[in-house]
Design an enzyme around this catalytic site. Sequence first.
Site, PDB file in Angstrom:
ATOM      1  N   GLY A 215      -8.416  -9.907  -0.228  1.00  0.00           N
ATOM      2  CA  GLY A 215      -8.659  -9.161   1.009  1.00  0.00           C
ATOM      3  C   GLY A 215     -10.025  -8.531   1.164  1.00  0.00           C
ATOM      4  O   GLY A 215     -10.540  -8.399   2.274  1.00  0.00           O
TER       5      GLY A 215
ATOM      6  N   ASP B 225      -2.723   1.535   0.959  1.00  0.00           N
ATOM      7  CA  ASP B 225      -1.511   1.824   1.735  1.00  0.00           C
ATOM      8  C   ASP B 225      -0.661   2.818   0.942  1.00  0.00           C
ATOM      9  O   ASP B 225      -0.836   4.022   1.061  1.00  0.00           O
ATOM     10  CB  ASP B 225      -0.802   0.486   1.991  1.00  0.00           C
ATOM     11  CG  ASP B 225       0.418   0.618   2.875  1.00  0.00           C
ATOM     12  OD1 ASP B 225       0.596   1.666   3.497  1.00  0.00           O
ATOM     13  OD2 ASP B 225       1.203  -0.351   2.953  1.00  0.00           O
TER      14      ASP B 225
ATOM     15  N   LYS C   8      -4.512   4.488   4.640  1.00  0.00           N
ATOM     16  CA  LYS C   8      -3.392   5.023   5.431  1.00  0.00           C
ATOM     17  C   LYS C   8      -2.856   6.270   4.737  1.00  0.00           C
ATOM     18  O   LYS C   8      -1.937   6.181   3.914  1.00  0.00           O
ATOM     19  CB  LYS C   8      -2.266   3.980   5.529  1.00  0.00           C
ATOM     20  CG  LYS C   8      -2.650   2.669   6.193  1.00  0.00           C
ATOM     21  CD  LYS C   8      -1.446   1.716   6.184  1.00  0.00           C
ATOM     22  CE  LYS C   8      -1.804   0.355   6.714  1.00  0.00           C
ATOM     23  NZ  LYS C   8      -0.682  -0.609   6.616  1.00  0.00           N
TER      24      LYS C   8
ATOM     25  N   GLU D 164     -11.990  -2.227  -2.285  1.00  0.00           N
ATOM     26  CA  GLU D 164     -10.697  -2.672  -1.757  1.00  0.00           C
ATOM     27  C   GLU D 164     -10.764  -2.803  -0.241  1.00  0.00           C
ATOM     28  O   GLU D 164     -11.593  -2.160   0.408  1.00  0.00           O
ATOM     29  CB  GLU D 164      -9.605  -1.652  -2.119  1.00  0.00           C
ATOM     30  CG  GLU D 164      -8.645  -2.128  -3.188  1.00  0.00           C
ATOM     31  CD  GLU D 164      -7.728  -3.264  -2.747  1.00  0.00           C
ATOM     32  OE1 GLU D 164      -8.066  -4.021  -1.812  1.00  0.00           O
ATOM     33  OE2 GLU D 164      -6.655  -3.400  -3.358  1.00  0.00           O
ATOM     34  N   ASP D 165      -9.858  -3.610   0.302  1.00  0.00           N
ATOM     35  CA  ASP D 165      -9.766  -3.713   1.763  1.00  0.00           C
ATOM     36  C   ASP D 165      -8.973  -2.546   2.340  1.00  0.00           C
ATOM     37  O   ASP D 165      -9.372  -1.940   3.320  1.00  0.00           O
ATOM     38  CB  ASP D 165      -9.130  -5.053   2.175  1.00  0.00           C
ATOM     39  CG  ASP D 165      -7.812  -5.349   1.448  1.00  0.00           C
ATOM     40  OD1 ASP D 165      -7.398  -4.550   0.578  1.00  0.00           O
ATOM     41  OD2 ASP D 165      -7.212  -6.387   1.747  1.00  0.00           O
TER      42      ASP D 165
HETATM   43  P1  5GP Z   1      -0.692  -0.583  -1.662  1.00  0.00           P
HETATM   44  O1  5GP Z   1      -0.434  -0.993  -3.069  1.00  0.00           O
HETATM   45  O2  5GP Z   1      -1.727   0.501  -1.499  1.00  0.00           O
HETATM   46  O3  5GP Z   1       0.583  -0.200  -0.941  1.00  0.00           O
HETATM   47  O4  5GP Z   1      -1.163  -1.848  -0.867  1.00  0.00           O
HETATM   48  C1  5GP Z   1      -2.306  -2.447  -1.151  1.00  0.00           C
HETATM   49  C2  5GP Z   1      -2.326  -3.873  -0.660  1.00  0.00           C
HETATM   50  O5  5GP Z   1      -1.284  -4.165   0.294  1.00  0.00           O
HETATM   51  C3  5GP Z   1      -3.619  -4.104   0.058  1.00  0.00           C
HETATM   52  O6  5GP Z   1      -4.639  -4.439  -0.822  1.00  0.00           O
HETATM   53  C4  5GP Z   1      -3.222  -5.220   0.987  1.00  0.00           C
HETATM   54  O7  5GP Z   1      -3.320  -6.437   0.307  1.00  0.00           O
HETATM   55  C5  5GP Z   1      -1.784  -4.950   1.344  1.00  0.00           C
HETATM   56  N1  5GP Z   1      -1.676  -4.209   2.613  1.00  0.00           N
HETATM   57  C6  5GP Z   1      -1.303  -2.922   2.781  1.00  0.00           C
HETATM   58  N2  5GP Z   1      -1.318  -2.592   4.075  1.00  0.00           N
HETATM   59  C7  5GP Z   1      -1.723  -3.681   4.745  1.00  0.00           C
HETATM   60  C8  5GP Z   1      -1.950  -3.962   6.148  1.00  0.00           C
HETATM   61  O8  5GP Z   1      -1.778  -3.144   7.061  1.00  0.00           O
HETATM   62  N3  5GP Z   1      -2.373  -5.223   6.437  1.00  0.00           N
HETATM   63  C9  5GP Z   1      -2.572  -6.182   5.482  1.00  0.00           C
HETATM   64  N4  5GP Z   1      -3.000  -7.375   5.903  1.00  0.00           N
HETATM   65  N5  5GP Z   1      -2.377  -5.957   4.166  1.00  0.00           N
HETATM   66  C10 5GP Z   1      -1.950  -4.714   3.808  1.00  0.00           C
HETATM   67 MG    MG Z   2      -6.163  -5.670  -1.148  1.00  0.00          MG
END
Ligand code: 5GP
Ligand code: MG
Length: 183
Positions: A48, A107, A135, A103-104
Amino acid sequence: MKQIRLHDTYFSLYISEDQIQERLEQIAQELNQTYLDKQLILVVVLKGAFMVASDLIKKLSIQPEIDFIRVSSYEGEMQSSGKVRNLLGLETDIQDRHVLLIEDIVDTGYTTSYLMEELGKKNPASLQMFSLLYKPANLKKGSPPDYIGFEIPPDFVVGYGMDYAQLGRELKDIYTRVTPPES
Ligand code: 5GP
Ligand code: MG
């Protein structure tokens, strides 16, 4: 409002290419200051973050080393979970080095808190994180990124490297899922 369709889902324009590039310019200037007299190693989380990393790196005046990592995850998983993951691909010895994770999106924070822990075990001289999107309402684990492009509400976004079931990564702007009308 500009709308696109990926698979069976509609998305509308949310953050424009111009807004992204302007914000990255500011972040690059901050990083130029912070790492002025340090040899920075950028660790980019694939897939990402490939696009944001590419644009950010071109705006830097310092000369970073660049490496790429992946996190193994479950294919097609729609919701983030705390399941066991693996850090794959790091080739650089980061002991006593200055590291910035790119990171992109953060979440729940499960992914980045895991990565920051694993990288931290390798005893870098310093370890910080930049995420294009964050977020805050969803954060369950770890700390907010040290550098944040945009704080956004807990909606699903695509584009600019980020996918919906592998589509949408090529988009220059960021789009948010259109909530279907109530029936
Ligand atoms: P976390 O572990 O912080 O919940 O999520 C991280 C990963 O989930 C991000 O690097 C991404 O790959 C994916 N992700 C979380 N939210 C989104 C979103 O709104 N859109 C997309 N495309 N990927 C997301
Ligand atoms: Mg990611």
